[in-house]
Design a protein around this motif. Structure first.
Motif, short mmCIF file in Angstrom:
data_model
loop_
_atom_site.label_atom_id
_atom_site.label_comp_id
_atom_site.label_asym_id
_atom_site.label_seq_id
_atom_site.Cartn_x
_atom_site.Cartn_y
_atom_site.Cartn_z
N GLY A 112 8.31 -8.33 13.75
CA GLY A 112 9.15 -7.36 13.05
C GLY A 112 8.46 -6.07 12.63
N PHE A 113 7.19 -5.90 13.01
CA PHE A 113 6.48 -4.67 12.68
C PHE A 113 6.82 -3.55 13.66
N GLU A 114 6.76 -2.33 13.17
CA GLU A 114 6.88 -1.18 14.04
C GLU A 114 6.05 -0.04 13.48
N ALA A 115 5.76 0.94 14.35
CA ALA A 115 4.96 2.09 13.94
C ALA A 115 5.49 3.32 14.66
N GLU A 116 5.36 4.46 14.00
CA GLU A 116 5.83 5.70 14.60
C GLU A 116 4.67 6.67 14.78
N PHE A 117 4.51 7.15 16.00
CA PHE A 117 3.47 8.13 16.31
C PHE A 117 4.02 9.51 15.96
N LYS A 118 3.36 10.21 15.04
CA LYS A 118 3.77 11.57 14.67
C LYS A 118 2.60 12.50 14.93
N LYS A 119 2.70 13.20 16.05
CA LYS A 119 1.59 14.06 16.45
C LYS A 119 1.36 15.19 15.46
N SER A 120 2.44 15.76 14.95
CA SER A 120 2.31 16.90 14.02
C SER A 120 1.61 16.49 12.73
N GLU A 121 1.74 15.24 12.37
CA GLU A 121 1.11 14.75 11.14
C GLU A 121 -0.15 13.92 11.44
N THR A 122 -0.47 13.77 12.70
CA THR A 122 -1.58 12.90 13.16
C THR A 122 -1.57 11.57 12.42
N SER A 123 -0.37 10.97 12.42
CA SER A 123 -0.23 9.69 11.71
C SER A 123 0.34 8.63 12.63
N PHE A 124 0.09 7.39 12.24
CA PHE A 124 0.59 6.23 12.99
C PHE A 124 0.77 5.10 11.96
N HIS A 125 1.70 5.29 11.06
CA HIS A 125 1.91 4.34 9.97
C HIS A 125 2.64 3.09 10.45
N LEU A 126 2.27 1.97 9.88
CA LEU A 126 2.86 0.67 10.23
C LEU A 126 3.88 0.27 9.17
N THR A 127 5.04 -0.17 9.61
CA THR A 127 6.08 -0.54 8.67
C THR A 127 6.72 -1.87 9.06
#
Lengths: 116, 116
Positions: free
Chosen positions: A62-77
């Motif tokens: 049930g985990f997912e993550a979003e790659f946000k290049k503009s924010e250089t983030s890859f947070h796990l939710t």
């Protein structure tokens, strides 16, 4: 050069509430990004990966993550934490080296604590 | 059947001794790794072998000597053990050197080394 920063060393949630584990990265080129989970006294297991396809990546349990290049983030939710999610989570960035190999850089880990 | 197996799981020894940790994978992979995880859970690559050939040798003291008798085995020998060598050592394997682009790395359960 690549680097990865996990912004929280510990995250504590109640069972049934959302989980957010934060990861920021730095990479010279288009990186591959991963989340690994380590349960107590176990080896690491791949949760999910981003390798330049869809920016919203779904993983196991049930985990997912979003790659946000503009924010250089890859947070796990995860929408709803389960007791079995209690573990250490590692964000990893990897980019190609000369010679075609990839060398990963690990974050320092975030310990997820789940309260009943 | 365990995909990546390490022995021993626990190792307690005195400073100055020489010890070995063995690793075997039954996945038919070409590439194997040794990682060191310190007391703060920080994970760092030590060595990588591809088809028995040393590919990555990070800044590790030469007291650490990996040996790969065949591509299914990668053993780690440590001479003149020091207190700072206390850590959990993880063996891992992947199909090939490019697997870090896909994240398909398989980890053993770790060998906890304590140097007294």
């Amino acid at each position: 050069a690549q680097s990865v920063t996990q912004l929280d060393s510990h995250v504590s949630v109640s069972e049934g509430t959302p989980v957010l584990l934060r990861c920021n990265y730095s990479s010279s080129y288009s990186p591959s990004l991963f989340w690994y989970v380590q349960h107590p006294n176990k080896g690491l297991q791949l949760l999910l990966k981003y390798t330049s396809a869809a920016t919203l990546v779904k993983g196991i349990n049930g985990f997912e993550a979003e790659f946000k290049k503009s924010e250089t983030s890859f947070h796990l939710t995860k929408p709803s934490a389960h007791m079995s999610d209690a573990a250490e989570y590692f964000c990893v960035v990897s980019e190609a080296q000369s010679g075609g190999s990839y060398i990963p850089t690990f974050g320092r880990g975030t310990s997820l604590i789940v309260h009943p | 059947d365990t995909a990546v197996s390490q022995t021993p799981k626990y190792l307690v020894t005195q400073m100055g001794n020489d010890k070995s940790i063995k690793c075997e994978q039954n996945l038919g992979h070409d590439t194997m790794y040794w990682y060191k995880q310190d007391s703060k859970k920080f994970l760092k690559i030590m060595f990588s072998y591809n088809n028995k050939e040393l590919i990555i040798n990070e800044t590790v003291p030469n007291r650490f000597s990996p040996k790969s008798p065949d591509k299914a085995h990668l053993n780690l020998h440590i001479n003149s053990l020091e207190l700072g060598d206390s850590a959990v050592y993880f063996c891992a394997s992947s199909q090939d050197l490019r697997s870090w682009n896909t994240g398909e790395l398989f980890f053993g359960e770790g060998s906890r080394l304590t140097v007294l």
